[in-house]
Design a protein around this motif. Structure first.
Motif, PDB file in Angstrom:
ATOM      1  N   ALA A   1       0.837  -1.207   0.000  1.00  0.00           N
ATOM      2  CA  ALA A   1       0.000   0.000   0.000  1.00  0.00           C
ATOM      3  C   ALA A   1       0.868   1.251   0.000  1.00  0.00           C
ATOM      4  CB  ALA A   1      -0.931  -0.005   1.207  1.00  0.00           C
ATOM      5  N   THR A   2       1.958   1.222   0.752  1.00  0.00           N
ATOM      6  CA  THR A   2       2.843   2.382   0.836  1.00  0.00           C
ATOM      7  C   THR A   2       3.500   2.664  -0.513  1.00  0.00           C
ATOM      8  OG1 THR A   2       3.295   1.862   3.159  1.00  0.00           O
ATOM      9  CG2 THR A   2       4.799   3.391   2.067  1.00  0.00           C
ATOM     10  N   VAL A   3       3.944   1.605  -1.202  1.00  0.00           N
ATOM     11  CA  VAL A   3       4.555   1.771  -2.531  1.00  0.00           C
ATOM     12  C   VAL A   3       3.536   2.349  -3.513  1.00  0.00           C
ATOM     13  CG1 VAL A   3       5.539   0.549  -4.515  1.00  0.00           C
ATOM     14  CG2 VAL A   3       6.288  -0.028  -2.205  1.00  0.00           C
ATOM     15  N   ILE A   4       2.293   1.854  -3.434  1.00  0.00           N
ATOM     16  CA  ILE A   4       1.230   2.366  -4.310  1.00  0.00           C
ATOM     17  C   ILE A   4       1.006   3.853  -4.045  1.00  0.00           C
ATOM     18  CG2 ILE A   4      -1.256   2.292  -4.757  1.00  0.00           C
ATOM     19  CD1 ILE A   4      -1.101  -0.746  -4.328  1.00  0.00           C
ATOM     20  N   THR A   5       0.948   4.235  -2.774  1.00  0.00           N
ATOM     21  CA  THR A   5       0.728   5.647  -2.411  1.00  0.00           C
ATOM     22  C   THR A   5       1.864   6.528  -2.904  1.00  0.00           C
ATOM     23  OG1 THR A   5      -0.536   5.047  -0.445  1.00  0.00           O
ATOM     24  CG2 THR A   5       0.405   7.256  -0.505  1.00  0.00           C
ATOM     25  N   LEU A   6       3.104   6.098  -2.646  1.00  0.00           N
ATOM     26  CA  LEU A   6       4.261   6.899  -3.055  1.00  0.00           C
ATOM     27  C   LEU A   6       4.323   7.023  -4.578  1.00  0.00           C
ATOM     28  CD1 LEU A   6       6.977   5.556  -0.565  1.00  0.00           C
ATOM     29  CD2 LEU A   6       5.776   7.752  -0.492  1.00  0.00           C
ATOM     30  N   GLY A   7       4.038   5.928  -5.267  1.00  0.00           N
ATOM     31  CA  GLY A   7       4.027   5.971  -6.729  1.00  0.00           C
ATOM     32  C   GLY A   7       2.946   6.904  -7.254  1.00  0.00           C
ATOM     33  N   ALA A   8       1.754   6.846  -6.640  1.00  0.00           N
ATOM     34  CA  ALA A   8       0.648   7.712  -7.057  1.00  0.00           C
ATOM     35  C   ALA A   8       0.974   9.173  -6.790  1.00  0.00           C
ATOM     36  CB  ALA A   8      -0.632   7.312  -6.323  1.00  0.00           C
ATOM     37  N   LEU A   9       1.567   9.455  -5.632  1.00  0.00           N
ATOM     38  CA  LEU A   9       1.945  10.839  -5.306  1.00  0.00           C
ATOM     39  C   LEU A   9       3.000  11.353  -6.278  1.00  0.00           C
ATOM     40  CD1 LEU A   9       2.096  10.739  -1.390  1.00  0.00           C
ATOM     41  CD2 LEU A   9       0.486  12.043  -2.791  1.00  0.00           C
TER      42      LEU A   9
ATOM     43  N   ILE B   1      -3.871  -0.159  -9.719  1.00  0.00           N
ATOM     44  CA  ILE B   1      -4.468  -1.419 -10.174  1.00  0.00           C
ATOM     45  C   ILE B   1      -3.406  -2.316 -10.803  1.00  0.00           C
ATOM     46  CG2 ILE B   1      -6.093  -2.453 -11.806  1.00  0.00           C
ATOM     47  CD1 ILE B   1      -7.890  -0.015 -11.425  1.00  0.00           C
ATOM     48  N   GLY B   2      -2.568  -1.716 -11.655  1.00  0.00           N
ATOM     49  CA  GLY B   2      -1.520  -2.481 -12.335  1.00  0.00           C
ATOM     50  C   GLY B   2      -0.500  -3.053 -11.372  1.00  0.00           C
ATOM     51  N   PHE B   3      -0.044  -2.237 -10.427  1.00  0.00           N
ATOM     52  CA  PHE B   3       0.944  -2.698  -9.448  1.00  0.00           C
ATOM     53  C   PHE B   3       0.384  -3.845  -8.622  1.00  0.00           C
ATOM     54  CE2 PHE B   3       2.667  -2.705  -5.156  1.00  0.00           C
ATOM     55  CZ  PHE B   3       4.043  -2.721  -5.387  1.00  0.00           C
ATOM     56  N   ASN B   4      -0.871  -3.690  -8.176  1.00  0.00           N
ATOM     57  CA  ASN B   4      -1.454  -4.727  -7.330  1.00  0.00           C
ATOM     58  C   ASN B   4      -1.682  -6.018  -8.108  1.00  0.00           C
ATOM     59  OD1 ASN B   4      -2.355  -5.262  -4.627  1.00  0.00           O
ATOM     60  ND2 ASN B   4      -4.426  -5.440  -5.454  1.00  0.00           N
ATOM     61  N   ALA B   5      -2.091  -5.884  -9.388  1.00  0.00           N
ATOM     62  CA  ALA B   5      -2.280  -7.079 -10.213  1.00  0.00           C
ATOM     63  C   ALA B   5      -0.960  -7.822 -10.396  1.00  0.00           C
ATOM     64  CB  ALA B   5      -2.859  -6.690 -11.569  1.00  0.00           C
TER      65      ALA B   5
ATOM     66  N   PRO C   1       3.121 -12.101  -4.049  1.00  0.00           N
ATOM     67  CA  PRO C   1       1.935 -12.034  -3.188  1.00  0.00           C
ATOM     68  C   PRO C   1       2.171 -11.347  -1.849  1.00  0.00           C
ATOM     69  CG  PRO C   1       2.180 -14.220  -4.161  1.00  0.00           C
ATOM     70  CD  PRO C   1       3.436 -13.466  -4.468  1.00  0.00           C
ATOM     71  N   GLY C   2       3.404 -11.386  -1.371  1.00  0.00           N
ATOM     72  CA  GLY C   2       3.694 -10.763  -0.074  1.00  0.00           C
ATOM     73  C   GLY C   2       3.548  -9.252  -0.093  1.00  0.00           C
ATOM     74  N   PHE C   3       3.619  -8.640  -1.286  1.00  0.00           N
ATOM     75  CA  PHE C   3       3.494  -7.183  -1.410  1.00  0.00           C
ATOM     76  C   PHE C   3       2.093  -6.755  -1.867  1.00  0.00           C
ATOM     77  CE2 PHE C   3       8.022  -8.037  -2.033  1.00  0.00           C
ATOM     78  CZ  PHE C   3       8.586  -7.129  -1.146  1.00  0.00           C
ATOM     79  N   ALA C   4       1.229  -7.709  -2.095  1.00  0.00           N
ATOM     80  CA  ALA C   4      -0.091  -7.399  -2.652  1.00  0.00           C
ATOM     81  C   ALA C   4      -1.013  -6.767  -1.609  1.00  0.00           C
ATOM     82  CB  ALA C   4      -0.735  -8.663  -3.213  1.00  0.00           C
ATOM     83  N   VAL C   5      -1.965  -5.985  -2.113  1.00  0.00           N
ATOM     84  CA  VAL C   5      -3.015  -5.386  -1.287  1.00  0.00           C
ATOM     85  C   VAL C   5      -4.279  -6.218  -1.468  1.00  0.00           C
ATOM     86  CG1 VAL C   5      -4.462  -3.351  -0.945  1.00  0.00           C
ATOM     87  CG2 VAL C   5      -2.040  -3.073  -1.480  1.00  0.00           C
ATOM     88  N   PHE C   6      -4.845  -6.684  -0.363  1.00  0.00           N
ATOM     89  CA  PHE C   6      -5.986  -7.586  -0.444  1.00  0.00           C
ATOM     90  C   PHE C   6      -7.309  -6.864  -0.195  1.00  0.00           C
ATOM     91  CE2 PHE C   6      -2.310 -10.292   0.321  1.00  0.00           C
ATOM     92  CZ  PHE C   6      -2.492 -11.257  -0.668  1.00  0.00           C
ATOM     93  N   ASP C   7      -8.399  -7.640  -0.194  1.00  0.00           N
ATOM     94  CA  ASP C   7      -9.768  -7.090  -0.215  1.00  0.00           C
ATOM     95  C   ASP C   7     -10.025  -5.994   0.801  1.00  0.00           C
ATOM     96  OD1 ASP C   7     -10.163  -8.857  -2.201  1.00  0.00           O
ATOM     97  OD2 ASP C   7     -11.441 -10.237  -1.084  1.00  0.00           O
ATOM     98  N   LYS C   8      -9.496  -6.145   1.998  1.00  0.00           N
ATOM     99  CA  LYS C   8      -9.774  -5.169   3.055  1.00  0.00           C
ATOM    100  C   LYS C   8      -9.342  -3.764   2.663  1.00  0.00           C
ATOM    101  CE  LYS C   8      -8.691  -4.116   7.865  1.00  0.00           C
ATOM    102  NZ  LYS C   8      -7.882  -4.479   9.060  1.00  0.00           N
TER     103      LYS C   8
END
Length: 518
Positions: free
Chosen positions: A176-184, A215-219, A226-233
């Motif tokens: 989640a942190t990588v996704i946020t930093l990338g988005a910012l 979406i792409g990063f998580n996919a 899988p250890g870096f993935a963001v799940f349903d919650k």
């Protein structure tokens, strides 16, 4: 006339469509979160968002304001549903609140919006920006204890909000942190002058790219790491409908048997008053942010909100207001006309009907990044510096409004700011209404514009400075209104002036006033 309006919208239509998409991406989690925090069905938040986008955008006189469910009403809604014991019964209160707002609009009650000081409006915007940052930081690192929390900062949750930040830092989700930093990073790069030179980047909203990145990063991580993935919650969660009957089943009709309960009307009055105040505050703030400096008609806005709430209540939606978070996101994304708000409503409708599975792939961290950027733009350090440079009369009401909103909630904080602002206005008026200038034994007492009984103590203080054996000129030629108490004080001084050998000349009064007595 119609042709002229169509041309007006054509000029901005490309920017408005992209801005509408951005507002949709911001609005979607807010609609769901506010419904959850209100103890209402999740779909009720989406209904309110649909009404705000598809209906209120055209009824409103504001080109930039975006309406929808407001987190500032969550506590009221939650308590009302518990009090009535039925969400269907609560919907009657929403409908009645809409009727009250419609009546307020026809009674021209919207004029109250003009009495909010500029420093207080700026303070409200800055506070909302800080709230966005504080509330979204836990989501940005994958700690989503609370779904809601973008516009409200109630006293009972203040400590929890800061505690959430500390808890979040202790339980960071790397993905989640990588996704946020990338988005910012995407949002920052897209806003640079270098990329703005290229036309292609002007048509593709940075927020959409940030969401696609998430979406792409998580996919990719789900497949390979899988250890870096963001799940349903930590993903958007929309109700999925398989058929038209499923979609219709999500609506809730009001229970008209509650019309006989007095509590329904008490709740309706509360919703109407607080919702109208939040709307007028947001409208004033949007006018301040509008790059084209348009002024929205407040009475028309109250009527639009009234009709919106009536419709929302009739089909199962939460109460709506004009919302500054979504409106500011609209402006920051380049929205310039009501088409942007309407497009956001269209996207909400299409998302519910056709693409809920795709939307449920969006990490909340992406949306947190968008809100963090919006919060920063509302509470830039440059804003605090600019207001500080305007003097203490502006800075203190501004900063006190910010602190009060963070300590209580939006409405209470703004009320505190307005009170502080009025104190400074009165103080300024107190000192500027009457001035005393003197050279040697010659004094000039000048009454400026309106002089009321509030200036009586200052007048006595200045008159006491006039020394014996001197000459005093009382110049009231600039005064438009002189209170009776002020006249009496001057008359008393003129009567006693002979004892101290003070010569008094009076200018600007009628013959029936002081000049006749001097």
């Amino acid at each position: 006339m119609i042709h002229k309006h169509l041309n007006y919208y054509k000029v901005y239509v490309k920017k408005d469509i992209s801005a509408g998409l951005v507002v949709f991406l911001v609005s979607l989690p807010l609609c769901l979160g506010i419904a959850l925090a209100s103890g209402a069905p999740l779909f009720s938040g989406l209904i309110a968002g649909l009404i705000g986008g598809l209906i209120v955008s055209w009824l409103s006189g504001s080109q930039l304001s975006v309406s929808g469910p407001a987190a500032g009403l969550t506590v009221i809604v939650f308590n009302a549903i518990e009090q009535l014991g039925s969400y269907a019964g609560f919907l009657i209160s929403v409908v009645v609140a809409g009727v009250i707002q419609l009546i307020l609009g026809y009674l021209r009650a919207g004029v109250i919006g003009a009495f909010f000081p500029s420093a207080v409006i700026k303070g409200m915007l800055a506070a909302i920006g800080l709230i966005l940052i504080i509330k979204q930081l836990p989501h940005a690192v994958g700690y989503d204890k609370q779904f809601e929390g973008a516009e409200s900062y109630m006293d009972e949750t203040a400590t929890e909000s800061f505690q959430d930040i500390f808890d979040a830092l202790a339980s960071i989700s790397l993905g989640a942190t990588v996704i946020t930093l990338g988005a910012l990073l995407i949002l920052f790069i897209w806003d640079t002058r270098f990329l703005k030179r290229f036309r292609l980047f002007q048509y593709i909203p940075a927020q959409l790219v940030a969401v696609l990145w998430g979406i792409g990063f998580n996919a990719a991580t789900l497949k390979w790491f899988p250890g870096f993935a963001v799940f349903d919650k930590h993903l958007v969660s929309l109700p999925i409908t398989e058929s038209l009957s499923d979609f219709i089943g999500l609506f809730t009709l009001p229970d008209f048997s509650f019309l006989s309960q007095p509590d329904v009307y008490t709740i309706a009055i509360t919703l109407a008053i607080i919702g109208s105040l939040e709307t007028l505050l947001s409208l004033e703030a949007v006018d301040k942010l509008d790059p084209l400096k348009r002024i929205a008609p407040t009475n028309r806005e109250l009527k639009a909100q009234g009709i919106g709430n009536m419709l929302s209540g009739l089909i199962g939606g939460l109460p709506i207001t004009a919302v500054i978070v979504r409106s500011s996101a609209n402006i920051n994304a380049g929205g310039r006309t009501r088409i942007a708000s309407f497009v956001h409503g269209v996207f909400l409708l299409l998302s519910i009907l056709f693409i809920t599975r795709i939307l449920n792939m969006i990490p909340l961290a992406c949306l947190a990044a968008i809100l963090l950027q919006t919060g920063y733009k509302l509470a830039k350090p440059q804003l605090f510096i600019a207001v500080f440079n305007q003097g203490w009369n502006q800075f203190l009401p501004f900063v006190i409004t910010v602190i009060a909103i963070l300590s209580t909630d939006l409405l209470q904080g703004v009320v505190v700011g307005i009170v502080i602002g009025m104190i400074f206005v009165l103080k300024s008026n107190y000192h500027q209404s009457i001035t005393l200038h003197h050279e040697e034994q010659h004094y000039t007492l000048t009454l400026h514009k309106d002089v009321s009984f509030l200036n009586k103590a200052l007048l006595r203080k200045l008159l006491n400075k006039v020394e014996e054996n001197s000459a005093l000129i009382i110049d009231a030629s600039k005064a438009q209104f002189i209170d009776h108490d002020i006249q009496e004080t001057l008359e008393d001084f003129i009567k006693a002036s002979a004892d101290d050998n003070i010569t008094v000349e009076v200018y600007g009064f009628s013959k029936k006033q002081l000049a006749a007595r001097s």
